[in-house]
Motif scaffolding. Structure first.
Motif, PDB file in Angstrom:
ATOM      1  N   UNK A  49       7.448  -1.405   0.188  1.00  0.00           N
ATOM      2  CA  UNK A  49       7.576  -1.016  -1.216  1.00  0.00           C
ATOM      3  C   UNK A  49       7.712   0.497  -1.349  1.00  0.00           C
ATOM      4  N   UNK A  50       8.695   0.909  -2.120  1.00  0.00           N
ATOM      5  CA  UNK A  50       8.949   2.321  -2.375  1.00  0.00           C
ATOM      6  C   UNK A  50       7.757   2.952  -3.091  1.00  0.00           C
ATOM      7  N   UNK A  51       7.390   4.197  -2.772  1.00  0.00           N
ATOM      8  CA  UNK A  51       6.256   4.841  -3.442  1.00  0.00           C
ATOM      9  C   UNK A  51       6.457   4.975  -4.951  1.00  0.00           C
ATOM     10  N   UNK A  52       5.359   4.829  -5.679  1.00  0.00           N
ATOM     11  CA  UNK A  52       5.423   4.981  -7.137  1.00  0.00           C
ATOM     12  C   UNK A  52       5.755   6.416  -7.531  1.00  0.00           C
ATOM     13  N   UNK A  53       5.513   7.378  -6.632  1.00  0.00           N
ATOM     14  CA  UNK A  53       5.893   8.752  -6.933  1.00  0.00           C
ATOM     15  C   UNK A  53       7.389   8.872  -7.192  1.00  0.00           C
ATOM     16  N   UNK A  54       8.164   7.986  -6.580  1.00  0.00           N
ATOM     17  CA  UNK A  54       9.622   7.991  -6.763  1.00  0.00           C
ATOM     18  C   UNK A  54      10.031   7.084  -7.913  1.00  0.00           C
ATOM     19  N   UNK A  55       9.496   5.856  -7.930  1.00  0.00           N
ATOM     20  CA  UNK A  55       9.952   4.862  -8.910  1.00  0.00           C
ATOM     21  C   UNK A  55       9.307   5.023 -10.285  1.00  0.00           C
ATOM     22  N   UNK A  56       8.031   5.382 -10.329  1.00  0.00           N
ATOM     23  CA  UNK A  56       7.309   5.400 -11.596  1.00  0.00           C
ATOM     24  C   UNK A  56       7.064   6.802 -12.135  1.00  0.00           C
ATOM     25  N   UNK A  92      14.771  13.511  -3.939  1.00  0.00           N
ATOM     26  CA  UNK A  92      15.292  13.750  -2.591  1.00  0.00           C
ATOM     27  C   UNK A  92      14.195  13.998  -1.564  1.00  0.00           C
ATOM     28  N   UNK A  93      13.321  14.952  -1.830  1.00  0.00           N
ATOM     29  CA  UNK A  93      12.313  15.329  -0.841  1.00  0.00           C
ATOM     30  C   UNK A  93      11.330  14.198  -0.603  1.00  0.00           C
ATOM     31  N   UNK A  94      10.877  13.539  -1.683  1.00  0.00           N
ATOM     32  CA  UNK A  94       9.921  12.444  -1.544  1.00  0.00           C
ATOM     33  C   UNK A  94      10.541  11.270  -0.798  1.00  0.00           C
ATOM     34  N   UNK A 139      10.998   7.826   4.029  1.00  0.00           N
ATOM     35  CA  UNK A 139      11.839   7.134   5.011  1.00  0.00           C
ATOM     36  C   UNK A 139      11.556   7.612   6.433  1.00  0.00           C
ATOM     37  N   UNK A 140      11.208   8.876   6.591  1.00  0.00           N
ATOM     38  CA  UNK A 140      10.890   9.356   7.940  1.00  0.00           C
ATOM     39  C   UNK A 140       9.591   8.727   8.444  1.00  0.00           C
ATOM     40  N   UNK A 141       8.651   8.480   7.538  1.00  0.00           N
ATOM     41  CA  UNK A 141       7.387   7.846   7.927  1.00  0.00           C
ATOM     42  C   UNK A 141       7.577   6.353   8.181  1.00  0.00           C
ATOM     43  N   UNK A 162       0.816  -1.207   0.000  1.00  0.00           N
ATOM     44  CA  UNK A 162       0.000   0.000   0.000  1.00  0.00           C
ATOM     45  C   UNK A 162       0.854   1.264   0.000  1.00  0.00           C
ATOM     46  N   UNK A 163       2.093   1.169   0.503  1.00  0.00           N
ATOM     47  CA  UNK A 163       2.991   2.332   0.504  1.00  0.00           C
ATOM     48  C   UNK A 163       3.378   2.753  -0.909  1.00  0.00           C
ATOM     49  N   UNK A 164       3.212   1.861  -1.872  1.00  0.00           N
ATOM     50  CA  UNK A 164       3.466   2.191  -3.275  1.00  0.00           C
ATOM     51  C   UNK A 164       2.446   3.203  -3.779  1.00  0.00           C
ATOM     52  N   UNK A 165       1.212   3.091  -3.304  1.00  0.00           N
ATOM     53  CA  UNK A 165       0.102   3.887  -3.821  1.00  0.00           C
ATOM     54  C   UNK A 165      -0.153   5.177  -3.050  1.00  0.00           C
ATOM     55  N   UNK A 166       0.118   5.164  -1.748  1.00  0.00           N
ATOM     56  CA  UNK A 166      -0.219   6.335  -0.935  1.00  0.00           C
ATOM     57  C   UNK A 166       0.661   6.362   0.309  1.00  0.00           C
ATOM     58  N   UNK A 167       0.887   7.543   0.866  1.00  0.00           N
ATOM     59  CA  UNK A 167       1.664   7.626   2.107  1.00  0.00           C
ATOM     60  C   UNK A 167       0.834   7.178   3.307  1.00  0.00           C
ATOM     61  N   UNK A 168       1.521   6.723   4.341  1.00  0.00           N
ATOM     62  CA  UNK A 168       0.884   6.397   5.611  1.00  0.00           C
ATOM     63  C   UNK A 168       1.452   7.309   6.690  1.00  0.00           C
ATOM     64  N   UNK A 169       0.619   7.671   7.643  1.00  0.00           N
ATOM     65  CA  UNK A 169       1.078   8.521   8.732  1.00  0.00           C
ATOM     66  C   UNK A 169       2.129   7.794   9.571  1.00  0.00           C
ATOM     67  N   UNK A 170       3.053   8.532  10.159  1.00  0.00           N
ATOM     68  CA  UNK A 170       4.053   7.885  11.024  1.00  0.00           C
ATOM     69  C   UNK A 170       3.419   7.027  12.111  1.00  0.00           C
TER      70      UNK A 170
END
Length: 246
Positions: free
Chosen positions: A72-79, A87-89, A94-96, A45-53
Motif C-alpha cells: 500500500x502506497x504511503x498516506x503521505x502521498x495519497x492522503x 516525487x521525493x516521497x 520505492x527504493x525501500x 503498515x506501509x500506508x502509516x509509516x516507512x519501513x527500513x530497506x
C-alpha cells in the motif's frame, strides 16, 4: 471451470488465526506461517509509516519464491499530498519497498473519500509513478467522480486496474475497472465494514466470480475484515472452495 491465470487469495497483513480457525502452521513468525498457507499478503503498515530497506528484504527472505506482497502506497502521498508534488516521497518509498525484489506484487494506491478526480493531477501522478515503477498497480478511489469513463480511460492508459471494493463506498466501486490486465478485490467486511464475516453464500458467489475472471487475467483477492479476526477464516474458506471442482 478451469482457470488460465493464478488466483491469489490473502489478507490485509499477516493475520494470526482464531482458535476456531482451520489447521494453521504452529511454528515460525506470523509472516512465515501465513506464507506457508497463502500465496500473498497485503502490506498495509506501509500506508502509516516507512519501513527500513532491511525490513523489506527480511520479509522477502522469509517467504517462498512464489509468494507475493501487495504493497500500500504511503498516506503521505495519497492522503496528505493528495497525489501532487510527491516525487521525493515516491522515490524514497520505492527504493525501500523495492527490496522485496521479485516478491513485489501489485502496488495499491488507495485514495481518500474526499479526493475528486482531477485529470491533470491524476495524469501527472500516474505518469510519474510509471516512470519509476513498471510492476502492477491498482487504485482504490472512493469518490464518485472516479467512476466515469474519463477516469477509467486514464487509469487504463497507465496500466492501472481499479479495485473492486466491498462494501462499495459509492455506486460502481463494487466492480473492477480501469486496466483489464488484472483484477483486484478488497473485501472489507459486510454488512459491518472491517468487522463482519462473509456468509457462505457470499463466498460461493465470490468463488464463481474469481474463477470466471481468471479465465482471462490474473486475479487477486484480499480480505480486510480484520477487526474481529474474520479475514483469515474467510480467506481460507475461499481457498478451499477454489480447490473444489467447479
Amino acid at each position: 471451470m478451469a482457470t488460465a491465470h493464478p488466483i491469489r487469495i490473502g489478507t490485509a497483513g499477516w493475520s494470526i488465526p482464531k482458535p476456531s480457525a482451520p489447521a494453521f502452521p504452529a511454528d515460525g513468525t506470523h509472516l512465515e506461517r501465513t506464507a506457508r498457507v497463502m500465496a500473498m499478503t497485503e502490506v498495509n503498515s506501509s500506508f502509516y509509516r516507512p519501513h527500513k530497506p532491511e525490513t523489506w528484504a527480511r520479509w522477502a527472505a522469509s517467504t517462498p519464491p512464489d509468494f507475493r506482497f501487495a504493497v500500500k502506497l504511503p498516506k503521505a502521498i495519497s492522503h496528505e499530498a493528495r497525489l501532487a508534488g510527491a516525487d521525493a516521497a515516491l522515490d524514497r518509498f520505492l527504493s525501500e519497498a523495492g527490496m522485496l525484489g521479485d516478491r513485489f506484487g501489485p502496488l495499491l494506491v488507495q485514495l481518500p473519500p474526499s479526493l475528486r478526480f482531477d485529470r491533470a493531477v491524476a495524469e501527472d501522478f500516474f505518469a510519474l509513478l510509471r516512470a519509476r515503477f513498471d510492476g502492477d498497480v491498482v487504485c482504490e478511489p472512493r469518490h464518485a467522480s472516479w467512476f466515469a469513463d474519463g477516469a477509467d480511460s486514464l487509469l487504463a492508459a497507465h496500466r492501472v486496474a481499479r479495485v473492486a471494493a466491498d462494501p462499495a463506498p459509492v455506486p460502481g466501486a463494487g466492480e473492477p475497472g480501469g486496466w483489464d490486465g488484472l483484477r483486484y478485490w478488497r473485501l472489507h467486511g459486510s454488512p459491518v465494514i472491517y468487522r463482519s464475516a462473509y456468509e457462505p453464500a457470499a463466498l460461493d458467489a465470490l468463488t464463481d466470480r474469481l474463477r470466471a475472471e481468471a479465465a482471462s487475467r490474473p486475479v487477486w483477492c484480499v480480505f480486510d475484515n480484520t477487526a474481529e479476526f474474520h479475514a483469515l477464516d474467510d480467506a481460507l474458506a475461499t481457498m478451499e472452495r477454489l480447490r473444489a471442482p467447479s
